[in-house]
Write a protein that holds these residues in place. Sequence first.
Motif, short mmCIF file in Angstrom:
data_model
loop_
_atom_site.label_atom_id
_atom_site.label_comp_id
_atom_site.label_asym_id
_atom_site.label_seq_id
_atom_site.Cartn_x
_atom_site.Cartn_y
_atom_site.Cartn_z
N TYR A 9 46.35 26.53 37.20
CA TYR A 9 46.60 25.13 37.54
C TYR A 9 45.38 24.63 38.29
O TYR A 9 45.10 25.03 39.40
N ARG A 10 44.62 23.73 37.65
CA ARG A 10 43.33 23.32 38.21
C ARG A 10 43.05 21.85 37.89
O ARG A 10 43.74 21.26 37.06
N VAL A 12 41.64 18.70 36.04
CA VAL A 12 41.27 18.43 34.65
C VAL A 12 41.13 16.92 34.49
O VAL A 12 41.88 16.16 35.08
N PHE A 14 41.54 13.77 32.03
CA PHE A 14 42.14 13.30 30.79
C PHE A 14 41.44 12.00 30.43
O PHE A 14 41.31 11.10 31.25
N THR A 25 43.18 14.67 37.33
CA THR A 25 44.46 15.14 37.87
C THR A 25 44.48 16.66 37.77
O THR A 25 43.53 17.28 37.29
N ARG A 26 45.54 17.27 38.24
CA ARG A 26 45.67 18.72 38.12
C ARG A 26 46.58 19.04 36.96
O ARG A 26 47.58 18.34 36.74
N SER A 27 46.24 20.07 36.19
CA SER A 27 47.00 20.41 35.00
C SER A 27 46.74 21.85 34.60
O SER A 27 45.79 22.49 35.08
N THR A 28 47.57 22.35 33.70
CA THR A 28 47.35 23.67 33.11
C THR A 28 46.69 23.56 31.73
O THR A 28 46.47 24.57 31.08
N ALA A 29 46.40 22.33 31.30
CA ALA A 29 45.76 22.10 30.00
C ALA A 29 44.38 22.74 29.99
O ALA A 29 43.67 22.74 30.99
N THR A 30 44.00 23.27 28.84
CA THR A 30 42.69 23.92 28.71
C THR A 30 41.83 23.15 27.71
O THR A 30 42.34 22.46 26.84
N SER A 51 47.15 6.47 26.62
CA SER A 51 47.38 6.59 28.07
C SER A 51 47.99 5.28 28.55
O SER A 51 48.27 4.39 27.75
#
Length: 90
Positions: A9-10, A12, A14, A25-30, A51
Amino acid sequence: MQQDKHPDYRPVVFRDRSAGYAFLTRSTATSDRTIEWDDGETYPVVDVEISSESHPFYTGKARTVDSEGRVARFERRYGPGEGQGADAAG
């Protein structure tokens, strides 16, 4: 919480290319791609199709439902309804 079971969780970025809008924002998306943000740091970037800057609901370009037109069309097809208080008047 068990270790090594949860994704990283870092921060990222968008990015909505159609609106030219990006947010951090923070996300788990890679993502394999990165972008340099306003603070000088480099973050992974995920491109999104819609968006809040381009979605019709949030931009005010959403279609509104014509409820009066629907009622008129219903009455044309099936005739005017009697209503709840129609018999109480006479």
